[in-house]
Design an enzyme around this catalytic site. Structure first.
Site, mmCIF file in Angstrom:
data_model
loop_
_atom_site.group_PDB
_atom_site.id
_atom_site.type_symbol
_atom_site.label_atom_id
_atom_site.label_comp_id
_atom_site.label_asym_id
_atom_site.label_seq_id
_atom_site.Cartn_x
_atom_site.Cartn_y
_atom_site.Cartn_z
ATOM 1 N N ASP A 204 34.818 0.780 50.496
ATOM 2 C CA ASP A 204 34.935 1.944 50.369
ATOM 3 C C ASP A 204 35.823 2.554 49.285
ATOM 4 O OD1 ASP A 204 36.176 4.769 51.022
ATOM 5 O OD2 ASP A 204 36.400 4.418 53.061
ATOM 6 N N HIS A 205 34.925 3.344 48.541
ATOM 7 C CA HIS A 205 35.321 3.666 47.303
ATOM 8 C C HIS A 205 36.827 4.535 46.999
ATOM 9 C CE1 HIS A 205 33.185 7.377 47.459
ATOM 10 N NE2 HIS A 205 34.008 7.943 46.348
ATOM 11 N N HIS A 267 36.105 7.229 54.564
ATOM 12 C CA HIS A 267 37.103 7.888 53.458
ATOM 13 C C HIS A 267 38.232 8.515 54.115
ATOM 14 C CE1 HIS A 267 33.891 6.800 51.068
ATOM 15 N NE2 HIS A 267 33.261 8.070 50.986
#
Ligand code: BG6
Length: 516
Positions: A204-205, A267
């Site tokens: 999950d960036h 996110h």
């Protein structure tokens, strides 16, 4: 605390000695195999991140990248393409020696993901690279592909024996991870037929962002915040992820996903779980994940009859004025009568002793007035104000805002006496900005995540139960929304702050969205 984060956070204030900084060591020997190596993610983020890691001497000398995709002919063609991508993607001037160091370690197999010959070539090329570069049979398989290919690629890699042996083998899986609880659960079960949980890195960036990692440092490396981090002092929490961009060229994906699936279970749930979790017993992966997942499980399930009252969905139309921008339904690859939401706002409650009665409001949308990601923690008002001129209701409650991006920092808002002979009060703001202390960052956000995969630290990745718990929170919303089509789309103009009903969601509770 995880090694890499410690290194980054120990950065000294300008002018102070850096001698005491603990230095991160280069990762151990390995080959990074990228499926989808000619795509956008590789060009824009993975390669510039590898370059940045190389500059910081965090890549091992025994390192190589092997691209697997269509879209380049051979090693030379791939090297040319990536050379160009580095020129474009590295914000601070490219250091030639370092770019050359990386590009000469790039290799390529032109192949379809479903072609058995490609996997035979993969065997041969990896054996050659191991011999040539001393990479020791350690492979990081990065699936930079559409989710439709994941299981097929994993099955083929497993069939070809890539997941066994004495060396380490890890797989990075990009989002979207399923499209609801059931599909995410089934994907987890399928992956685990081939891989152990500690070989799967669900990325999950958002967790690669320094400001997101700093939520942990802020809460647990300081003594003054934790005692007031609870229902006694906090009135409510808001999470905003606003984007000014529309769906760009991603209509085909987005029109089947929508804002809720695209941003919330991943996110935004990550942000909330870090803000709301109990202190972990250590900063190793499992203790941190255990606490995060407890928060996700503690969300009060929305009853179907409460969903519409506690959620808002929107879709952008054209702007009210100014330069032309297409409405969502006029974007490429979007259905003309699309009912997909490009905006969502939710009110959720966490059932725990710490958070009972403290609402969490979250909102995210495309084509909003401003690009901003922030967590705003609003404290309870002072119970009584001993200043005759000011009633308690006129005071702005204290607010602590974690500015995740683009204006990275943390600010605290409190009341102060406005100078003058009459006692008057007004809100002031105290602000810490990353750029003042640490300078401007040229990182993409993927550096920490790639490095962590290479050193086998999964703290900043999602464990199977976290992904499923995130989807679990949203299950009732997805179900009710699927059965009750929105009647009023498009219901907000591009460049606004979203549908009016999102403001009403807050006003109903006597609150309002935080605005700078
Ligand atoms: C991605 C979403 O995961 O995150 C995109 O698919 C979104 O729709 C992006 O634009 C936002 O990321 P960032 O880092 O720009 O906030």
């Amino acid at each position: 605390m995880k090694n890499s984060a410690t290194g980054a956070m120990a950065a000294a204030r300008p002018g102070t000695s850096k001698a005491a900084e603990p230095l991160a060591r280069p990762a151990g020997p390995c080959v990074m195999v990228i499926f989808g190596a000619t795509g956008d993610l590789t060009r824009r983020l993975l390669m510039p991140s590898l370059y940045n890691l190389a500059r910081q001497q965090l890549l091992p000398r025994e390192f190589a990248v092997l691209g697997f995709a269509v879209g380049a002919k051979d090693d030379d063609d791939f090297r040319r393409q990536i050379g160009g991508a580095l020129q474009e993607g590295v914000s601070a001037g490219l250091e030639r020696g370092c770019a050359e160091w990386l590009t000469e370690r790039l290799h390529f197999i032109p192949s379809d993901f479903g072609d058995p010959a490609g996997y035979q070539a993969l065997h041969r090329r990896l054996a050659d690279i191991d011999k040539q570069r001393g990479t020791g049979g350690n492979y990081l398989f990065y699936l930079a592909t559409s989710p439709a290919f994941i299981l097929d690629i994993i099955g083929r890699l497993s069939g070809a024996g890539f997941f066994s042996g004495p060396s380490w083998r890890r797989v990075v899986v990009e989002k979207p991870f399923g499209r609801d609880l059931e599909s995410a659960g089934s994907l987890n079960r399928d992956l685990m037929k081939y891989l152990a949980e500690d070989q799967i890195y669900r990325i999950d960036h958002y967790l690669g962002k320094e400001t997101v990692q700093n939520i942990l440092a802020f809460r647990f490396a300081n003594g003054i915040f934790e005692p007031i981090w609870n229902r006694r002092y906090i009135d409510h929490i808001q999470v905003t992820v606003g984007e000014t961009l529309g769906v760009e060229r991603r209509g085909a994906y987005y029109d089947h996903a929508g804002a809720l699936r695209d941003m919330v279970p991943n996110h935004i749930m990550q942000l909330i779980s870090l803000v709301a979790m109990e202190p972990p017993i250590s900063f190793a992966a499992d203790p941190v994940h255990d606490e995060q997942v407890k928060v996700l499980h503690a969300f009060q399930p929305l009853k179907p009859e409460d969903v519409l009252a506690n959620t808002v969905r929107g879709q952008y139309g054209r702007p009210e004025s100014g330069a032309f921008m297409p409405a969502y339904r006029d974007e490429p690859l979007v259905a003309k009568d699309s009912r997909t939401e490009t905006y969502v706002a939710l009110k959720l409650m966490i059932d725990s002793w710490r958070w009972a009665g403290v609402p969490v409001y979250l909102r995210t949308g495309k084509r909003l007035a401003k690009r901003v990601t922030e967590v705003s923690v609003q404290f309870r008002r002072a119970p009584f104000v001993p200043f005759r001129q000011t009633a308690v209701e006129q005071l702005k409650p204290n607010g602590l805002v974690m500015h995740i991006q683009p204006d990275e920092g943390i600010s605290l808002c409190f009341e102060a006496k406005i100078p003058g002979p009459i006692v008057r009060l007004g809100p002031v703001e105290m602000k810490f900005q990353y750029s003042d202390y640490f300078g401007r960052s040229c990182q993409t956000g993927y550096e920490t995540l790639l490095y962590d995969c290479m050193i086998g630290d999964a703290t900043l990745f999602q464990r199977a139960d976290m992904v499923e718990a995130g989807w679990g929170v949203l299950g009732p919303v997805l179900e009710v929304w699927a059965n009750e089509a929105p009647e009023d789309f498009p219901n907000y103009s591009s460049g606004s702050w979203g549908p009016r009903s999102a403001d009403l969601l807050m006003q109903r509770d006597g609150r309002e969205w935080h605005r700078d």
